[in-house]
Design an enzyme around this catalytic site. Structure first.
Site, short mmCIF file in Angstrom:
data_model
loop_
_atom_site.label_atom_id
_atom_site.label_comp_id
_atom_site.label_asym_id
_atom_site.label_seq_id
_atom_site.Cartn_x
_atom_site.Cartn_y
_atom_site.Cartn_z
N GLY A 83 0.48 -1.17 -0.09
CA GLY A 83 -0.32 -0.10 0.09
C GLY A 83 0.81 1.55 -0.08
O GLY A 83 2.56 0.88 -0.40
N ASN A 84 0.32 2.68 0.31
CA ASN A 84 1.30 3.51 0.01
C ASN A 84 0.51 4.05 1.78
O ASN A 84 -0.64 3.81 2.10
CB ASN A 84 1.21 4.76 -0.71
N ARG A 85 1.68 5.61 1.96
CA ARG A 85 0.40 7.20 3.30
C ARG A 85 -0.88 7.80 3.05
O ARG A 85 -0.35 8.05 3.13
CB ARG A 85 2.20 7.33 3.38
N ALA A 126 -3.86 8.08 -4.96
CA ALA A 126 -2.75 7.14 -5.10
C ALA A 126 -2.04 5.73 -5.39
O ALA A 126 -2.95 5.41 -4.27
CB ALA A 126 -1.42 7.79 -3.34
#
Ligand code: C5P
Length: 222
Positions: A29-31, A97
């Site tokens: 995943g990402n932030r 994102a």
């Protein structure tokens, strides 16, 4: 409001991260918190638009007045949801994102630790949602985001051109701004202009972004 109104227009917003599953318990995943995209959806409602929000995995309440929210998990699901909803939209704002890569294979069972041998994951590239839309002959007015850690202006202007966007909102990530932060600062670029939106709380910045999107939309498409 005037030419900063979105009354009568349908706005599609994507927000949040995507999760790319590795196995039943793990993902890449990402932030992204989704807060900027949710603030953009709220600001579009306030400007009079009919808003559809496509959200990756976030823990945020749907902003008041959003007509439809579609929750997705992976980049592939977001791609499919955005392309299907975009047919009805006048403006698409891609604030999500989206993960650039996904595991080539998703294990049906939890991967077991193999002591000392390490693990390599093979990744496949995800399709670019904005680029897919701009390749279509009829498509909404396209607004992208570019979150960069360095050379923000040149990467953003490059993305504006090669993704075929009408406008891009560029921000520097880090130093208390951008991902996982309450504040952001944006520079907006379009083919023949730019404007800086200085550091502010995301809801305020989203209102300013929406005002600029409305003006550029009216200028480009009347
Ligand atoms: O190239 P980069 O991921 O930095 O571009 C960011 C912009 O492109 C964002 O607006 C994001 O929503 C969009 N994007 C997309 N599809 C992808 C990757 C990014 O639409 N697969």
């Amino acid at each position: 409001f005037g030419n900063q109104s979105l009354a009568g227009l349908k706005v599609l917003v994507s927000a949040g991260p995507t999760y790319e599953d590795i196995d039943p318990v793990r993902f890449i995943g990402n932030r992204s918190s989704g807060r900027m995209g949710f603030a953009v959806a709220a600001a579009a409602v306030q400007a009079g638009a009919r808003v559809t929000l496509i959200a990756g995995p976030v823990s945020l309440a749907t902003p008041a007045g959003v007509a439809q929210r579609i929750d997705v998990r992976s980049a592939a699901q977001m791609h499919a949801a955005v392309l299907s909803a975009a047919a009805q939209a006048d403006i698409y704002i891609g604030a999500a994102a989206v993960g650039d890569y996904r595991p080539l294979e998703v294990s049906a069972q939890k991967l077991k630790k193999r002591d000392g041998t390490g693990l390599s994951l093979q990744l496949a590239e995800n399709p670019d949602i904005l680029a897919s839309l701009s390749a279509q002959t009829a498509h909404p007015f396209l607004v992208g985001f570019a979150a960069e850690t360095h050379d923000v202006a040149s990467y953003a202007q490059g993305k504006l051109r090669h993704k075929g966007l009408d406008m891009i909102a560029a921000n520097q990530v880090g130093d208390g701004l951008g991902f996982e932060a309450a504040d952001n600062a944006l520079t907006l670029y379009w083919a023949d202009g730019m404007v800086e939106l200085p550091r502010a709380a995301k809801p305020e910045l989203a209102r300013q972004l929406i005002a600029q999107v409305a003006e550029r939309y009216r200028a480009a498409r009347g």
